[in-house]
Design a protein around this motif. Structure first.
Motif, mmCIF file in Angstrom:
data_model
loop_
_atom_site.group_PDB
_atom_site.id
_atom_site.type_symbol
_atom_site.label_atom_id
_atom_site.label_comp_id
_atom_site.label_asym_id
_atom_site.label_seq_id
_atom_site.Cartn_x
_atom_site.Cartn_y
_atom_site.Cartn_z
ATOM 1 N N ILE A 271 33.838 36.049 43.438
ATOM 2 C CA ILE A 271 32.443 35.614 43.465
ATOM 3 C C ILE A 271 31.743 36.270 44.639
ATOM 4 N N LEU A 272 30.435 36.099 44.713
ATOM 5 C CA LEU A 272 29.690 36.568 45.868
ATOM 6 C C LEU A 272 29.899 35.608 47.031
ATOM 7 N N GLU A 273 30.016 36.165 48.227
ATOM 8 C CA GLU A 273 30.260 35.332 49.406
ATOM 9 C C GLU A 273 29.166 34.292 49.594
ATOM 10 N N LYS A 274 27.938 34.635 49.275
ATOM 11 C CA LYS A 274 26.846 33.684 49.464
ATOM 12 C C LYS A 274 26.936 32.498 48.498
ATOM 13 N N ASN A 275 27.786 32.638 47.460
ATOM 14 C CA ASN A 275 27.982 31.556 46.498
ATOM 15 C C ASN A 275 29.356 30.906 46.643
ATOM 16 N N LYS A 276 29.930 30.959 47.847
ATOM 17 C CA LYS A 276 31.304 30.519 48.051
ATOM 18 C C LYS A 276 31.510 29.035 47.761
ATOM 19 N N ASP A 277 30.439 28.242 47.775
ATOM 20 C CA ASP A 277 30.567 26.814 47.496
ATOM 21 C C ASP A 277 30.243 26.466 46.043
ATOM 22 N N MET A 278 30.183 27.465 45.195
ATOM 23 C CA MET A 278 29.799 27.257 43.801
ATOM 24 C C MET A 278 30.684 26.228 43.106
ATOM 25 N N PHE A 279 31.988 26.289 43.380
ATOM 26 C CA PHE A 279 32.927 25.385 42.722
ATOM 27 C C PHE A 279 33.540 24.383 43.707
ATOM 28 N N LEU B 26 34.299 49.243 36.296
ATOM 29 C CA LEU B 26 33.653 49.331 37.610
ATOM 30 C C LEU B 26 32.254 48.728 37.582
ATOM 31 N N GLY B 27 31.605 48.826 36.434
ATOM 32 C CA GLY B 27 30.269 48.272 36.312
ATOM 33 C C GLY B 27 30.230 46.763 36.451
ATOM 34 N N GLU C 126 27.557 41.748 41.732
ATOM 35 C CA GLU C 126 26.742 41.877 42.947
ATOM 36 C C GLU C 126 25.269 41.575 42.659
ATOM 37 N N LYS C 127 24.820 41.976 41.475
ATOM 38 C CA LYS C 127 23.416 41.758 41.097
ATOM 39 C C LYS C 127 23.206 40.392 40.440
ATOM 40 N N GLU C 128 24.266 39.573 40.417
ATOM 41 C CA GLU C 128 24.216 38.207 39.889
ATOM 42 C C GLU C 128 23.840 38.161 38.408
ATOM 43 N N HIS D 234 30.889 44.991 48.289
ATOM 44 C CA HIS D 234 29.821 44.482 47.423
ATOM 45 C C HIS D 234 29.436 43.053 47.788
ATOM 46 N N GLY D 235 30.012 42.513 48.872
ATOM 47 C CA GLY D 235 29.741 41.129 49.235
ATOM 48 C C GLY D 235 30.560 40.139 48.425
ATOM 49 N N ILE D 236 31.700 40.614 47.896
ATOM 50 C CA ILE D 236 32.538 39.815 47.006
ATOM 51 C C ILE D 236 33.690 39.190 47.789
ATOM 52 N N ILE D 237 34.043 37.962 47.450
ATOM 53 C CA ILE D 237 35.186 37.278 48.050
ATOM 54 C C ILE D 237 36.042 36.653 46.946
ATOM 55 N N ILE D 238 37.237 36.209 47.335
ATOM 56 C CA ILE D 238 38.097 35.444 46.427
ATOM 57 C C ILE D 238 37.674 33.984 46.508
ATOM 58 N N GLU D 239 37.272 33.421 45.392
ATOM 59 C CA GLU D 239 36.820 32.030 45.357
ATOM 60 C C GLU D 239 37.985 31.118 45.779
ATOM 61 N N PRO D 240 37.767 30.153 46.699
ATOM 62 C CA PRO D 240 38.881 29.405 47.298
ATOM 63 C C PRO D 240 39.226 28.062 46.657
ATOM 64 N N ASN D 241 38.480 27.616 45.650
ATOM 65 C CA ASN D 241 38.597 26.213 45.245
ATOM 66 C C ASN D 241 39.184 25.951 43.870
ATOM 67 N N ILE D 242 39.126 26.891 42.954
ATOM 68 C CA ILE D 242 39.591 26.628 41.594
ATOM 69 C C ILE D 242 40.547 27.717 41.121
#
Length: 289
Positions: A112-120, A160-161, A167-169, A191-199
């Motif tokens: 996911i995007l880092e700015k959305n890290k609390d999504m789940f 790759l796309g 990144e463009k949500e 790309h501002g991507i992280i591994i989602e930590p919760n699910i």
């Protein structure tokens, strides 16, 4: 006199056999590299038939998986390939129905995007979770599995796309197998991507060795060797050497499990043999959605 002659004949045959040792049998493999888990698992399985003197060889060019399967079926230069379990593949070639990866490809961790890290972060109902949009290639079998579970999927045509689309949500998360997610994170984190930590998502999958339907001897030797390696623990040791650290780093026990169905799994996958699959109770709590 008669027995003396028989004795001489037997002695002569023994001399001839010792002068002409059994010729090593080459097994040409596709879809693997010389040092990877699949190659080592195949080598381990064949080691239980030392009298055959199997030697693993590799093709020196890339072959698409479907093409490789057809070459195996037609005895055209490839003998064995590791690949996911599908009904279509089983119609073409003969699987050794022992899941090599203990179902790891069906354990999916979102990028996911880092700015959305609390999504789940907050526990969501099934309906709420399924409002989020996953990204996948339109050709992947995983795409059909997710959609069959009522998950919204935005499909792309180039791998790759998909990272640019994330990144463009264009979509919310990109579920990847535990075997892929770390490498892809390091490759695309710019790309501002992280591994989602919760699910973590899970649906049953199997990864088999496949051989020609006519190559009964090789099929039996691989199957028997894998069964022996399962019984004596050597295959599990090899599995842990390659994937144990990855499973630990994913931190399953602190993730919420979202269990999904896989209606496309062949009905003869040995799901009832618990020793063949990832021991979920060892890693995860009972917080199942």
């Amino acid at each position: 006199m008669k027995f003396r002659i028989i004795g001489l004949v037997v002695a002569l045959l023994l001399v001839l056999l010792s002068a002409h040792p059994v010729k090593a049998k080459d097994v040409v493999m596709s879809g693997a590299e010389r040092s990877d888990y699949f190659t080592q698992a195949l080598s381990l399985a064949l080691s239980y038939a030392p009298e055959k003197q199997y030697q693993i060889k590799f093709i020196n060019f890339d072959v698409p998986k479907l093409r490789a399967l057809k070459l195996i079926a037609n005895h055209e230069g490839i003998d064995v390939i590791p690949a996911g379990a599908t009904v279509e593949r089983q119609e073409l070639v003969n699987p050794i129905r022992l899941p090599l990866l203990k179902g790891l490809f069906g354990w999916r961790v979102p990028l996911i995007l880092e700015k959305n890290k609390d999504m789940f972060f907050q526990k969501q109902t099934d309906v709420e979770f399924k409002q989020h949009i996953a990204g996948q290639l339109y050709t992947w079998s995983d795409t059909k599995i997710l959609e069959s579970n009522g998950i919204k999927v935005l499909k792309g045509s180039k791998f790759l796309g998909l990272f640019t689309m994330l990144e463009k949500e264009r979509f919310d998360y990109f579920p990847r197998s535990m075997l892929e997610v770390e490498g892809e994170y390091h490759r695309f984190k710019h790309h501002g991507i992280i591994i989602e930590p919760n699910i973590i998502l899970h649906y049953p999958t199997a990864y088999y060795f496949y051989v020609s339907k006519q190559n009964v001897e090789l099929h039996n030797d691989i199957r028997n060797g894998l069964e022996l390696a399962i019984d004596d623990g050597r295959l599990n040791t090899l599995f842990k050497q390659h994937f144990g650290d990855i499973i630990t780093r994913i931190n399953l026990k602190n993730r919420r499990l979202i269990e999904l169905n896989n209606p496309f799994l062949p009905p003869d996958v040995p799901l009832n043999r618990k020793e063949l699959w990832l021991d979920v109770e060892q890693y995860i709590d009972n917080n199942v959605n």
